[in-house]
Design a protein around this motif. Structure first.
Motif, PDB file in Angstrom:
ATOM      1  N   PRO A 193       0.816  -1.229   0.000  1.00 51.60           N
ATOM      2  CA  PRO A 193       0.000   0.000   0.000  1.00 51.60           C
ATOM      3  C   PRO A 193       0.842   1.267   0.000  1.00 51.60           C
ATOM      4  CG  PRO A 193      -0.864  -1.604   1.567  1.00 51.60           C
ATOM      5  CD  PRO A 193       0.455  -2.126   1.105  1.00 51.60           C
ATOM      6  N   LYS A 194       2.010   1.254   0.639  1.00 56.02           N
ATOM      7  CA  LYS A 194       2.855   2.451   0.694  1.00 56.02           C
ATOM      8  C   LYS A 194       3.463   2.771  -0.667  1.00 56.02           C
ATOM      9  CE  LYS A 194       4.105   1.875   5.568  1.00 56.02           C
ATOM     10  NZ  LYS A 194       5.224   1.689   6.529  1.00 56.02           N
ATOM     11  N   ALA A 195       3.769   1.727  -1.441  1.00 53.33           N
ATOM     12  CA  ALA A 195       4.408   1.939  -2.750  1.00 53.33           C
ATOM     13  C   ALA A 195       3.397   2.084  -3.874  1.00 53.33           C
ATOM     14  CB  ALA A 195       5.352   0.778  -3.057  1.00 53.33           C
ATOM     15  N   LYS A 196       2.143   1.791  -3.572  1.00 50.96           N
ATOM     16  CA  LYS A 196       1.125   1.759  -4.617  1.00 50.96           C
ATOM     17  C   LYS A 196       0.932   3.107  -5.279  1.00 50.96           C
ATOM     18  CE  LYS A 196      -3.368  -0.406  -5.401  1.00 50.96           C
ATOM     19  NZ  LYS A 196      -4.493  -1.120  -4.763  1.00 50.96           N
ATOM     20  N   GLU A 197       1.064   4.196  -4.489  1.00 49.32           N
ATOM     21  CA  GLU A 197       0.834   5.527  -5.041  1.00 49.32           C
ATOM     22  C   GLU A 197       1.854   5.884  -6.109  1.00 49.32           C
ATOM     23  OE1 GLU A 197       0.598   8.442  -2.024  1.00 49.32           O
ATOM     24  OE2 GLU A 197      -1.121   7.525  -1.002  1.00 49.32           O
ATOM     25  N   THR A 198       3.092   5.422  -5.942  1.00 53.75           N
ATOM     26  CA  THR A 198       4.140   5.788  -6.899  1.00 53.75           C
ATOM     27  C   THR A 198       4.332   4.744  -7.987  1.00 53.75           C
ATOM     28  OG1 THR A 198       5.790   4.801  -5.431  1.00 53.75           O
ATOM     29  CG2 THR A 198       5.382   7.180  -5.220  1.00 53.75           C
ATOM     30  N   SER A 199       4.311   3.475  -7.625  1.00 54.91           N
ATOM     31  CA  SER A 199       4.608   2.428  -8.605  1.00 54.91           C
ATOM     32  C   SER A 199       3.373   1.771  -9.177  1.00 54.91           C
ATOM     33  CB  SER A 199       5.516   1.361  -7.980  1.00 54.91           C
ATOM     34  OG  SER A 199       4.888   0.782  -6.848  1.00 54.91           O
ATOM     35  N   GLY A 200       2.186   2.241  -8.773  1.00 48.68           N
ATOM     36  CA  GLY A 200       0.968   1.669  -9.310  1.00 48.68           C
ATOM     37  C   GLY A 200       0.650   0.337  -8.679  1.00 48.68           C
ATOM     38  N   ASN A 201      -0.314  -0.330  -9.227  1.00 48.46           N
ATOM     39  CA  ASN A 201      -0.751  -1.611  -8.674  1.00 48.46           C
ATOM     40  C   ASN A 201       0.138  -2.730  -9.194  1.00 48.46           C
ATOM     41  OD1 ASN A 201      -2.387  -3.336  -7.172  1.00 48.46           O
ATOM     42  ND2 ASN A 201      -3.763  -3.723  -8.919  1.00 48.46           N
ATOM     43  N   THR A 202       1.425  -2.683  -8.819  1.00 48.79           N
ATOM     44  CA  THR A 202       2.394  -3.679  -9.264  1.00 48.79           C
ATOM     45  C   THR A 202       3.139  -4.236  -8.060  1.00 48.79           C
ATOM     46  OG1 THR A 202       4.216  -2.101  -9.573  1.00 48.79           O
ATOM     47  CG2 THR A 202       2.707  -2.441 -11.428  1.00 48.79           C
ATOM     48  N   ALA A 203       3.747  -5.388  -8.244  1.00 48.74           N
ATOM     49  CA  ALA A 203       4.526  -6.011  -7.171  1.00 48.74           C
ATOM     50  C   ALA A 203       5.486  -7.014  -7.792  1.00 48.74           C
ATOM     51  CB  ALA A 203       3.598  -6.690  -6.164  1.00 48.74           C
ATOM     52  N   TRP A 204       6.344  -7.569  -6.940  1.00 49.06           N
ATOM     53  CA  TRP A 204       7.304  -8.587  -7.360  1.00 49.06           C
ATOM     54  C   TRP A 204       6.910  -9.930  -6.759  1.00 49.06           C
ATOM     55  CZ3 TRP A 204      11.678  -8.197 -10.493  1.00 49.06           C
ATOM     56  CH2 TRP A 204      12.012  -6.905 -10.921  1.00 49.06           C
ATOM     57  N   GLY A 205       6.855 -10.938  -7.606  1.00 47.80           N
ATOM     58  CA  GLY A 205       6.633 -12.301  -7.153  1.00 47.80           C
ATOM     59  C   GLY A 205       7.886 -13.126  -7.334  1.00 47.80           C
ATOM     60  N   VAL A 206       8.023 -14.208  -6.566  1.00 45.89           N
ATOM     61  CA  VAL A 206       9.244 -15.007  -6.597  1.00 45.89           C
ATOM     62  C   VAL A 206       8.911 -16.476  -6.802  1.00 45.89           C
ATOM     63  CG1 VAL A 206       9.296 -15.285  -4.082  1.00 45.89           C
ATOM     64  CG2 VAL A 206      11.434 -15.464  -5.406  1.00 45.89           C
ATOM     65  N   SER A 207       9.781 -17.167  -7.515  1.00 44.18           N
ATOM     66  CA  SER A 207       9.589 -18.582  -7.809  1.00 44.18           C
ATOM     67  C   SER A 207      10.174 -19.443  -6.702  1.00 44.18           C
ATOM     68  CB  SER A 207      10.282 -18.929  -9.140  1.00 44.18           C
ATOM     69  OG  SER A 207      11.692 -18.953  -8.968  1.00 44.18           O
ATOM     70  N   GLU A 208       9.996 -20.725  -6.856  1.00 45.37           N
ATOM     71  CA  GLU A 208      10.723 -21.669  -6.031  1.00 45.37           C
ATOM     72  C   GLU A 208      12.182 -21.706  -6.477  1.00 45.37           C
ATOM     73  OE1 GLU A 208       8.728 -25.339  -6.578  1.00 45.37           O
ATOM     74  OE2 GLU A 208       6.952 -24.759  -5.412  1.00 45.37           O
ATOM     75  N   THR A 209      13.027 -22.337  -5.668  1.00 42.60           N
ATOM     76  CA  THR A 209      14.452 -22.425  -5.986  1.00 42.60           C
ATOM     77  C   THR A 209      14.653 -23.282  -7.239  1.00 42.60           C
ATOM     78  OG1 THR A 209      15.050 -22.185  -3.669  1.00 42.60           O
ATOM     79  CG2 THR A 209      16.712 -23.151  -5.142  1.00 42.60           C
ATOM     80  N   ILE A 210      15.527 -22.797  -8.112  1.00 39.56           N
ATOM     81  CA  ILE A 210      15.849 -23.521  -9.339  1.00 39.56           C
ATOM     82  C   ILE A 210      17.365 -23.582  -9.497  1.00 39.56           C
ATOM     83  CG2 ILE A 210      13.728 -23.015 -10.611  1.00 39.56           C
ATOM     84  CD1 ILE A 210      15.026 -20.589 -11.804  1.00 39.56           C
ATOM     85  N   ARG A 211      17.836 -24.611 -10.123  1.00 42.12           N
ATOM     86  CA  ARG A 211      19.266 -24.793 -10.358  1.00 42.12           C
ATOM     87  C   ARG A 211      19.585 -24.359 -11.783  1.00 42.12           C
ATOM     88  NH1 ARG A 211      23.767 -25.166  -7.139  1.00 42.12           N
ATOM     89  NH2 ARG A 211      25.479 -26.138  -8.302  1.00 42.12           N
TER      90      ARG A 211
END
Length: 900
Positions: A193-211
């Motif tokens: 919510p704090k970053a939403k005003e500047t960066s819009g409705n975006t976020a970072w998602g992360v995967s499981e560990t990969i080799r």
């Protein structure tokens, strides 16, 4: 790029790696530092090598910061975490000129007598070698790229290891990435919510560990992703690193009005209100740009003995008809028919008659237009009439087509408009030197494209004393053919201003209700008359309109006969009721020079002519640059012409800047401000990052420009890279910027493409190269506007940006110094210029050679030069044909000893 710089700098020191700083830092003060390195002159390598063998990080406290290759290496080592160089004034660590400290916690001054200094150093190093130092585990570096950068350059995996893959996308969505044929799903969580005003409705998602294995990854981002990043498992989100590399937080391209072409042939134009001074300045610009666009920057040289061949084909009681050809330039021939009076004695006035895009060209004889009837009637009135072919029409068959053009040829001022203007200029030479003609009484008239040729001619040639462009001067349509749209000519003007170039000479504007001249009586005519009135010559311009479609029919011709009779042929006679009488032109085959369409065998074809003319203009450019010029003389003669090819680019007035700061971030090492800057009324928005250190005392500004993205000067973490750090360490402020269509002009997930209207962008608006040069000059103005800076601004550029900064410096003497690494750009390759750095007539005017002449001694280092070095070598001493160490290039700007 900058990681490679660091590796190259460390290479001479075998065994040195980018060792992470150990939390237990040892501080060493070396007594009596040498003038070269700041280390004690005796055995200065031993403490460094001993500490490196143990994995220890060192801090060196120096008295001086030397200007040498070694000092640059120490600076780079300090950036890597292996070495820390501190000024001796760091009182929290050390005080006193001859002190040696081992920091095991608190630091307290310890006096050391000179005789035991070497023993103390030995004991200290022995202790250091015995203390076990915990080796920090090698960290997996952050790697990231925007989706638009896949598959190339994409992400290169630095080493075999376990990773997690991060995806930046719209919040609360699921996205996929294909890796080696397998699909990996990633959930994008809710936005902060704090970053939403500047960066819009975006976020970072992360995967499981990969080799992953080291090397180029086969990553294929799916829809809805803006950027991908690889980190070690458990590492922080790359969000802060990506944000630190951008001026804008939103995953969008910056909004810049130049992305959409606003001026084109069908734009509705208004003509400014001029006074005498402002009009003559505008007229000078129109004339200069027209000549430059056509490769005639030195002006047209009248031929006193033009090469002409005439053949009489018909003689009547009241007129004579001839075939004529004349050499425009070596190997290229103008063709047409000459009509002469058969009664009375000359010398007679002479009238040039270019035709428009009628299907039969100069042979057109229809109700809508008859070129032969017009010329016959002029001859009957007592004037010589010359009708000429447009390029590619009828007997002008060296070029097999009328519509041809390419950026490669326009680099040299070559296109159909140029050849037709040159043909018209030579035709005037021919008329002036006919034994039957009065050289002081020359007129010109044509309709449609012939109208364009008419006002193009009189805009650059005062020898035309009377003119009548028919059904062409318009505020709503500027010409639809390539032969009417030379580069540069309508960047800031329209056909109304070009039409007004005839002032105060007599001008008739013929219009029709059924074409784009329908508004002439209330729009174009009053506008042009206002210019005539500046000279007290309002009566010299007239307008008449007929209720017809697009034409040069008998009604229109009769109006022109009366006007030319009054102003050119016989002012003593009353022509007010003159009418064209019936006539029967010669058959087309008799009027043609080459009825079969085949020119003489010894005539060169169009492609050969273009190549020959390029060679001629290349030699003209070399000759021009070889002249003995002072920088001031060169500026007076060529700077405005050079500015014209970049669409009049100049540093904007400080008060005309539009600025928006998006963020300011302060850290102990530096302060960075993020800005969007532009010019009032231009609609441009240029992303800029400004780095400086506390205290914020006035500093010189160094602007670094890359041809891809300003983030190439940053670490993947978003922190300053070696070049930025080196400039900051030298006490400079550093500005990074994205010129037009680089960096943040593209969205993270899509490459932006300029939206154009029609085929003549360079006629109406600046090229991409011109926009980039302008952006650099706008950044210079912004740097100079800062009251917390000194106003001294220097430029450094790499790759294509090396060309851009050179051009900017050539146009702005406020730039203190400029250095560039062209990275081997092929300076003699027209295709490379046309596709990568196009500006009309750029090569004709001397490209980087002219820029070097205009910049003079302010050019401190030009590297990566791939072309003929001789024309530029007389202006710049340090030209290197190999790429230069970027630190060396930067040093050429900040070294006060090299100041001009």
């Amino acid at each position: 790029m900058e990681q490679a710089i660091l590796s190259a700098a460390l290479a001479p020191l075998s065994g040195i790696s980018n060792t992470p700083r150990n939390p237990s830092t040892r501080f060493i003060s070396a007594s009596r530092p040498s003038a070269q390195t700041g280390f004690a002159s005796r055995n200065r390598e031993e403490p460094l090598s001993s500490a490196l063998k143990t994995g220890c990080a060192l801090s060196i406290i120096t008295k001086t910061t030397a200007d040498s290759t070694n000092q640059r290496i120490w600076n780079l080592l300090s950036k890597s975490g292996v070495l820390r160089i501190l000024p001796q004034e760091a009182e929290s660590i050390v005080s006193g000129p001859d002190s040696l400290y081992f920091n095991a916690g608190k630091v307290k001054p310890l006096a050391v007598n000179r005789p035991i200094e070497e023993l103390a150093m030995f004991i200290l190093l022995l202790i250091l070698s015995l203390i076990p130092i915990q080796q920090a585990a090698a960290e997996t570096p952050l790697c990231w790229a925007y989706v638009r950068e896949f598959p190339d350059p994409g992400i290169t995996v630095p080493q075999n290891a376990d990773y997690v893959l991060w995806a930046w996308g719209k919040a609360d969505t699921d996205v996929t990435v294909t890796m080696g044929g397998e699909t990996l799903g990633i959930h994008i969580p809710s936005a902060d919510p704090k970053a939403k005003e500047t960066s819009g409705n975006t976020a970072w998602g992360v995967s499981e560990t990969i080799r992953l294995k080291a090397g180029k990854t086969d990553l294929r981002p799916g829809p809805g992703i803006y950027a991908l990043a690889l980190t070690a498992p458990g590492a922080p989100s790359p969000a802060d690193a990506v944000r630190a590399s951008r001026v804008t937080a939103q995953p969008e391209a910056v909004s810049d009005a130049r992305m959409i072409q606003r001026r084109h042939t069908d734009t509705v134009y208004t003509m400014p209100r001029y006074n005498r001074e402002s009009w003559e300045a505008a007229a000078a610009t129109i004339r200069r740009r027209t000549l430059i666009a056509c490769g005639l920057a030195d002006g047209w040289q009248e031929a006193t003995t033009p090469n002409v061949a005439r053949e009489r084909i018909a003689e009547y009681d009241d007129y004579i008809v001839e075939k004529i050809r004349f050499e425009v330039f070596p190997g290229f021939w103008g063709t047409g028919n000459l009509y002469l009076p058969a009664r009375g004695e000359g010398p007679w006035p002479a009238i040039l008659n270019p035709h428009g895009h009628w299907s039969k060209g100069r042979l057109e004889h229809s109700d809508a237009c008859s070129v032969p009837a017009r010329c016959i009637t002029f001859a009957r009135m007592g004037a010589i009439a010359l009708s000429i072919d447009m390029v590619g029409y009828n007997d002008s068959c060296q070029f097999k087509t009328h519509r041809w053009s390419s950026e490669e040829e326009k680099l040299w001022g070559l296109h159909p408009f140029a050849l037709q203007l040159m043909t018209s200029l030579r035709a005037v030479d021919v008329l002036r030197h006919l034994p039957e003609a009065n050289p002081q009484r020359i007129g010109c008239t044509g309709a449609s494209g012939g109208g364009t040729q008419t006002f193009a001619l009189y805009a650059v040639d005062d020898r035309v004393r009377v003119a009548a462009p028919v059904n062409m001067i318009s505020s709503t349509m500027q010409g639809g053919c390539v032969c009417e749209n030379a580069p540069l000519i309508r960047l800031s003007h329209s056909n109304m201003e070009i039409g007004a170039m005839m002032a105060p000479r007599p001008l008739l504007m013929v219009a029709a209700t059924g074409d784009w001249t329908r508004e002439t009586p209330r729009v174009e005519y009053p506008a042009i008359r206002s210019v005539y009135e500046l000279y007290g010559a309002g009566d010299n311009v007239e307008s008449i309109q007929f209720d017809h479609g697009h034409n040069y029919n008998q009604d229109s011709r009769n109006a022109v006969y009366r006007f030319f009779g009054k102003h050119l042929i016989d002012p003593q006679r009353d022509w007010s009721s003159f009418q064209e009488s019936a006539c029967e032109p010669e058959p087309e085959n008799r009027l043609r020079l080459f009825p079969d369409g085949n020119p003489p065998a010894d005539w060169s074809d169009g492609r050969t002519l273009v190549k020959q003319l390029i060679d001629t203009r290349r030699q003209e450019s070399i000759t021009r640059l070889a002249e003995k010029h002072t920088v001031e003389n060169a500026k007076a003669r060529w700077q405005e012409a050079f500015r014209d090819i970049f669409a009049g680019t100049r540093e904007p007035d400080i008060n005309a800047l539009i600025t928006e700061r998006t963020e300011r971030t302060a850290s102990p090492e530096y302060i960075v401000e993020r800005w969007l800057i532009g010019r009032s009324g231009a609609g441009d928005r240029i992303p800029v990052m400004l780095f400086y250190q506390d205290p914020p005392e006035p500093r010189d500004v160094v602007i670094l420009v890359d041809d891809q993205d300003k983030r190439n000067f940053l670490e993947p973490s978003g922190r300053p890279g070696p070049l930025v750090n080196a400039a900051l360490g030298a006490g400079k402020a550093v500005m990074l910027m994205d010129p037009f269509l680089t960096g943040e002009f593209h969205a993270p997930d899509a490459v932006s493409v300029r939206q154009t209207v029609g085929a003549f962008l360079d006629t109406f608006e600046p090229t991409d190269t011109a926009c980039r040069v302008q952006d650099i000059l706008t950044a210079v103005a912004f740097a100079r506007s800062r009251r917390d800076m000194t106003g001294q601004v220097s430029l450094a550029g790499w790759g294509l940006a090396g060309l851009w900064v050179l051009f900017a410096a050539a146009l702005d003497e406020n730039i203190n110094r400029v250095a560039a690494d062209l990275r081997g750009f092929p300076l003699n390759d027209n295709r490379a210029w046309a596709s990568l750095c196009y500006a009309p007539s750029l090569r004709y005017l001397g490209d980087v050679h002219m820029a070097a002449m205009l910049a003079g001694e302010r050019s401190t280092l030009l590297a990566g030069w791939n072309g003929d070095i001789r024309p530029a070598a007389q202006f710049v001493k340090d030209i290197r044909q190999e790429q230069a160490d970027p630190i060396l290039l930067l040093q050429s700007l900040i070294d006060t000893k090299s100041a001009p």
